[in-house]
Motif scaffolding. Structure first.
Motif, PDB file in Angstrom:
ATOM      1  N   VAL A   1       0.854  -1.190   0.000  1.00  0.00           N
ATOM      2  CA  VAL A   1       0.000   0.000   0.000  1.00  0.00           C
ATOM      3  C   VAL A   1       0.890   1.240   0.000  1.00  0.00           C
ATOM      4  O   VAL A   1       1.860   1.319   0.749  1.00  0.00           O
ATOM      5  CB  VAL A   1      -0.985  -0.009   1.189  1.00  0.00           C
ATOM      6  CG1 VAL A   1      -0.263  -0.129   2.520  1.00  0.00           C
ATOM      7  CG2 VAL A   1      -1.890   1.207   1.164  1.00  0.00           C
ATOM      8  N   PHE A   2       0.557   2.202  -0.868  1.00  0.00           N
ATOM      9  CA  PHE A   2       1.432   3.358  -1.114  1.00  0.00           C
ATOM     10  C   PHE A   2       0.576   4.604  -1.345  1.00  0.00           C
ATOM     11  O   PHE A   2       0.394   5.050  -2.480  1.00  0.00           O
ATOM     12  CB  PHE A   2       2.285   3.049  -2.342  1.00  0.00           C
ATOM     13  CG  PHE A   2       3.628   3.716  -2.373  1.00  0.00           C
ATOM     14  CD1 PHE A   2       4.479   3.690  -1.287  1.00  0.00           C
ATOM     15  CD2 PHE A   2       4.067   4.354  -3.525  1.00  0.00           C
ATOM     16  CE1 PHE A   2       5.735   4.285  -1.332  1.00  0.00           C
ATOM     17  CE2 PHE A   2       5.310   4.947  -3.597  1.00  0.00           C
ATOM     18  CZ  PHE A   2       6.150   4.909  -2.498  1.00  0.00           C
ATOM     19  N   PRO A   3       0.047   5.205  -0.262  1.00  0.00           N
ATOM     20  CA  PRO A   3      -0.922   6.298  -0.410  1.00  0.00           C
ATOM     21  C   PRO A   3      -0.302   7.695  -0.354  1.00  0.00           C
ATOM     22  O   PRO A   3      -0.813   8.596   0.322  1.00  0.00           O
ATOM     23  CB  PRO A   3      -1.827   6.066   0.801  1.00  0.00           C
ATOM     24  CG  PRO A   3      -0.880   5.591   1.854  1.00  0.00           C
ATOM     25  CD  PRO A   3       0.192   4.801   1.145  1.00  0.00           C
ATOM     26  N   SER A   4       0.797   7.917  -1.066  1.00  0.00           N
ATOM     27  CA  SER A   4       1.506   9.197  -1.007  1.00  0.00           C
ATOM     28  C   SER A   4       0.644  10.356  -1.502  1.00  0.00           C
ATOM     29  O   SER A   4      -0.162  10.200  -2.415  1.00  0.00           O
ATOM     30  CB  SER A   4       2.777   9.133  -1.856  1.00  0.00           C
ATOM     31  OG  SER A   4       3.634   8.098  -1.428  1.00  0.00           O
ATOM     32  N   ARG A   5       0.857  11.523  -0.890  1.00  0.00           N
ATOM     33  CA  ARG A   5       0.215  12.747  -1.388  1.00  0.00           C
ATOM     34  C   ARG A   5       0.884  13.216  -2.675  1.00  0.00           C
ATOM     35  O   ARG A   5       0.261  13.824  -3.525  1.00  0.00           O
ATOM     36  CB  ARG A   5       0.291  13.840  -0.320  1.00  0.00           C
ATOM     37  CG  ARG A   5      -0.632  13.628   0.868  1.00  0.00           C
ATOM     38  CD  ARG A   5      -0.529  14.794   1.842  1.00  0.00           C
ATOM     39  NE  ARG A   5      -1.590  14.745   2.828  1.00  0.00           N
ATOM     40  CZ  ARG A   5      -1.526  14.082   3.981  1.00  0.00           C
ATOM     41  NH1 ARG A   5      -0.415  13.411   4.280  1.00  0.00           N
ATOM     42  NH2 ARG A   5      -2.538  14.088   4.827  1.00  0.00           N
ATOM     43  N   TYR A   6       2.176  12.980  -2.786  1.00  0.00           N
ATOM     44  CA  TYR A   6       2.908  13.218  -4.025  1.00  0.00           C
ATOM     45  C   TYR A   6       4.085  12.261  -4.025  1.00  0.00           C
ATOM     46  O   TYR A   6       4.490  11.745  -2.984  1.00  0.00           O
ATOM     47  CB  TYR A   6       3.370  14.673  -4.158  1.00  0.00           C
ATOM     48  CG  TYR A   6       4.365  15.131  -3.117  1.00  0.00           C
ATOM     49  CD1 TYR A   6       5.730  15.049  -3.350  1.00  0.00           C
ATOM     50  CD2 TYR A   6       3.938  15.668  -1.911  1.00  0.00           C
ATOM     51  CE1 TYR A   6       6.647  15.479  -2.402  1.00  0.00           C
ATOM     52  CE2 TYR A   6       4.846  16.095  -0.958  1.00  0.00           C
ATOM     53  CZ  TYR A   6       6.200  15.997  -1.202  1.00  0.00           C
ATOM     54  OH  TYR A   6       7.109  16.409  -0.265  1.00  0.00           O
ATOM     55  N   GLU A   7       4.633  12.001  -5.188  1.00  0.00           N
ATOM     56  CA  GLU A   7       5.726  11.038  -5.271  1.00  0.00           C
ATOM     57  C   GLU A   7       6.520  11.295  -6.539  1.00  0.00           C
ATOM     58  O   GLU A   7       5.954  11.564  -7.593  1.00  0.00           O
ATOM     59  CB  GLU A   7       5.164   9.613  -5.285  1.00  0.00           C
ATOM     60  CG  GLU A   7       6.179   8.530  -5.009  1.00  0.00           C
ATOM     61  CD  GLU A   7       6.712   8.592  -3.583  1.00  0.00           C
ATOM     62  OE1 GLU A   7       7.959   8.637  -3.436  1.00  0.00           O
ATOM     63  OE2 GLU A   7       5.912   8.598  -2.625  1.00  0.00           O
ATOM     64  N   ALA A   8       7.847  11.186  -6.405  1.00  0.00           N
ATOM     65  CA  ALA A   8       8.706  11.352  -7.567  1.00  0.00           C
ATOM     66  C   ALA A   8       8.714  10.107  -8.430  1.00  0.00           C
ATOM     67  O   ALA A   8       8.610  10.171  -9.659  1.00  0.00           O
ATOM     68  CB  ALA A   8      10.130  11.665  -7.107  1.00  0.00           C
ATOM     69  N   PHE A   9       8.839   8.962  -7.780  1.00  0.00           N
ATOM     70  CA  PHE A   9       8.935   7.703  -8.510  1.00  0.00           C
ATOM     71  C   PHE A   9       8.320   6.569  -7.685  1.00  0.00           C
ATOM     72  O   PHE A   9       7.335   5.969  -8.072  1.00  0.00           O
ATOM     73  CB  PHE A   9      10.403   7.391  -8.840  1.00  0.00           C
ATOM     74  CG  PHE A   9      10.604   6.095  -9.570  1.00  0.00           C
ATOM     75  CD1 PHE A   9      10.585   6.057 -10.956  1.00  0.00           C
ATOM     76  CD2 PHE A   9      10.823   4.913  -8.881  1.00  0.00           C
ATOM     77  CE1 PHE A   9      10.766   4.861 -11.638  1.00  0.00           C
ATOM     78  CE2 PHE A   9      11.013   3.717  -9.553  1.00  0.00           C
ATOM     79  CZ  PHE A   9      10.979   3.693 -10.931  1.00  0.00           C
ATOM     80  N   GLY A  10       8.928   6.272  -6.553  1.00  0.00           N
ATOM     81  CA  GLY A  10       8.437   5.194  -5.707  1.00  0.00           C
ATOM     82  C   GLY A  10       9.217   3.910  -5.905  1.00  0.00           C
ATOM     83  O   GLY A  10       8.691   2.921  -6.424  1.00  0.00           O
ATOM     84  N   LEU A  11      10.500   3.912  -5.488  1.00  0.00           N
ATOM     85  CA  LEU A  11      11.317   2.724  -5.653  1.00  0.00           C
ATOM     86  C   LEU A  11      10.762   1.544  -4.853  1.00  0.00           C
ATOM     87  O   LEU A  11      10.841   0.388  -5.293  1.00  0.00           O
ATOM     88  CB  LEU A  11      12.756   3.004  -5.227  1.00  0.00           C
ATOM     89  CG  LEU A  11      13.787   1.952  -5.617  1.00  0.00           C
ATOM     90  CD1 LEU A  11      13.928   1.872  -7.130  1.00  0.00           C
ATOM     91  CD2 LEU A  11      15.138   2.248  -4.983  1.00  0.00           C
ATOM     92  N   ALA A  12      10.176   1.820  -3.697  1.00  0.00           N
ATOM     93  CA  ALA A  12       9.589   0.736  -2.908  1.00  0.00           C
ATOM     94  C   ALA A  12       8.442   0.072  -3.664  1.00  0.00           C
ATOM     95  O   ALA A  12       8.254  -1.149  -3.583  1.00  0.00           O
ATOM     96  CB  ALA A  12       9.099   1.277  -1.566  1.00  0.00           C
ATOM     97  N   LEU A  13       7.688   0.859  -4.408  1.00  0.00           N
ATOM     98  CA  LEU A  13       6.610   0.290  -5.227  1.00  0.00           C
ATOM     99  C   LEU A  13       7.181  -0.620  -6.298  1.00  0.00           C
ATOM    100  O   LEU A  13       6.646  -1.701  -6.573  1.00  0.00           O
ATOM    101  CB  LEU A  13       5.781   1.412  -5.855  1.00  0.00           C
ATOM    102  CG  LEU A  13       4.731   0.990  -6.888  1.00  0.00           C
ATOM    103  CD1 LEU A  13       3.709   0.041  -6.264  1.00  0.00           C
ATOM    104  CD2 LEU A  13       4.036   2.230  -7.468  1.00  0.00           C
ATOM    105  N   LEU A  14       8.287  -0.202  -6.918  1.00  0.00           N
ATOM    106  CA  LEU A  14       8.925  -1.038  -7.928  1.00  0.00           C
ATOM    107  C   LEU A  14       9.398  -2.356  -7.309  1.00  0.00           C
ATOM    108  O   LEU A  14       9.225  -3.434  -7.893  1.00  0.00           O
ATOM    109  CB  LEU A  14      10.097  -0.290  -8.561  1.00  0.00           C
ATOM    110  CG  LEU A  14      10.968  -1.071  -9.547  1.00  0.00           C
ATOM    111  CD1 LEU A  14      10.145  -1.707 -10.651  1.00  0.00           C
ATOM    112  CD2 LEU A  14      12.051  -0.164 -10.125  1.00  0.00           C
ATOM    113  N   GLU A  15       9.985  -2.292  -6.119  1.00  0.00           N
ATOM    114  CA  GLU A  15      10.413  -3.517  -5.450  1.00  0.00           C
ATOM    115  C   GLU A  15       9.223  -4.422  -5.158  1.00  0.00           C
ATOM    116  O   GLU A  15       9.297  -5.643  -5.321  1.00  0.00           O
ATOM    117  CB  GLU A  15      11.147  -3.166  -4.155  1.00  0.00           C
ATOM    118  CG  GLU A  15      12.510  -2.539  -4.376  1.00  0.00           C
ATOM    119  CD  GLU A  15      13.193  -2.166  -3.076  1.00  0.00           C
ATOM    120  OE1 GLU A  15      14.425  -1.985  -3.095  1.00  0.00           O
ATOM    121  OE2 GLU A  15      12.506  -2.044  -2.047  1.00  0.00           O
TER     122      GLU A  15
END
Length: 376
Positions: free
Chosen positions: A282-296
């Protein structure tokens, strides 16, 4: 003068904690072709969790001993000494203070590359002298050094173009060794990893990875999880990371009476163990540049619930993620329950996510990065 042998590249970063930019560096440097690039790594200050693994893989690691903003001139001198001692051909900087120090250290000496990791100037702007000074120093170092700029996403490129009127920013997405990471996750004893988190067989483990900062939406996550938990008591949330808001989020979890259904595990180097234990990300960021954890998470074959913002929309698998409004906790709760209740859906979405992750494999990124060094 014609260069002979591999290009000696000094990568300069703020620290070697297990954050997104730091993990990118740790993934990239050992995989560069030694016939073309000879990497050297320096970090400004502690922590240095990732240093032993990099040293073991043959990457020389140096500590600069940066003591804060007032020490910028001293850090510049120490970096210049290191550059001379190592015969550096190119400096590559990551994150704010390393960008400033590395750019200034390179003046009149060698070309510099700066990787831009965050859309800070759009999302973190505030009317303060400190922020104005930070932005001004960034602008000055950009003007003096004229680095080759790499943005980790279109979201970041737009931020720097807007605030600094820059042109020719190259987008080079973050990357991981997808197959290697997947093998590491698959090698974990999933049952043991779940037991270590206090999870039983019937639990559905949700994983979130990110520093405790307003950007990452921990407050929204806890609110949404609280709602979802009332519908599905078998949910368990694992929060990985540290940061200024960690204590406040612990207190919020207590206020919401989440008890042992939320686990704060702090900073973790052995991330494959946690991805192996999880059922969804789960990745509920208000803003995000990329999200390396999401890629992992995608590489690990996890389905995800993500906010519909910025760099996340550039990275997330359309078939492997449920997207929600970044500020609607009830929408987040609904998505968590939907995925939590349907193991078959999780399996199908996880397979789609794993396939999508191949687009961001480090083997695709390294040739482009090497070409940047060689044309400077």
């Amino acid at each position: 003068m014609t260069r002979t042998g591999p290009i000696r590249v000094l990568t300069l970063i703020e620290s070697l904690r297990p954050g997104g930019a730091e993990r990118l560096v740790a993934t990239t440097l050992p995989r560069l072709d030694p016939a073309r690039v000879s990497p050297i790594l320096a970090y400004l200050s502690e922590p240095a969790d990732l240093a032993p693994a990099l040293t073991a893989q043959g990457v020389p690691v140096h500590r600069i001993g940066f003591r804060g903003p007032a020490d910028i001139p001293g850090a510049v001198r120490r970096v210049r000494r290191l550059m001379r001692a190592e015969g550096v051909d190119v400096v590559h900087t990551h994150l704010y203070f390393a960008n400033v120090v590395g750019r200034l250290a390179s003046l009149g000496s060698v070309p510099v590359v700066s990787t831009l990791h965050n859309p800070d100037y759009t999302w973190e702007a505030r009317p303060s002298l400190r922020f104005a000074g930070r932005k001004g120093l960034d602008r000055l170092s950009l003007r003096l050094a004229r680095p080759h700029l790499i943005a980790v996403s279109e979201e970041v490129r737009r931020d720097y173009e807007k605030h600094f009127h820059l042109k020719d920013i190259e987008v080079l997405y973050n990357a991981i060794d997808v197959d290697c990471f997947r093998r590491e996750v698959q090698a974990v004893d999933r049952i043991a990893a779940r037991r270590a988190l206090g999870a039983v067989d019937s639990d559905v483990v949700l994983l979130h990875v990110g520093r405790f900062h307003r950007q990452k939406g921990h407050d929204l996550l806890l609110e949404g999880f609280s709602v979802a938990l009332r519908e599905m008591p078998s949910l368990r949330l694992v929060l990985v990371g540290t940061g200024a808001l960690q204590s406040a989020m612990r207190a919020r979890a207590e206020q919401l009476q989440l008890g042992d259904r939320v686990l704060f595990v702090g900073s973790v180097v052995d991330m494959p163990r946690l991805y192996a234990a999880a059922d969804l990300f789960v990745f509920p960021s208000r803003y995000e540049a990329f999200g390396l954890a999401l890629l992992e998470a995608m590489a690990a074959g996890l389905p995800s619930v993500v906010s519909r913002v910025g760099g996340i929309t550039e990275v997330a698998s359309p078939e492997g993620s449920l997207t929600v409004d970044a500020v609607r906790a009830h929408e987040l709760a609904h998505a968590l329950v939907r995925l939590g209740r349907d193991a078959g859906l999780r399996t199908r979405m996880g397979a789609a996510a794993a396939l999508h992750a191949q687009r961001f494999d480090v083997a695709r990124m390294i040739p482009r990065l090497t070409a940047i060094y060689e044309r400077l």
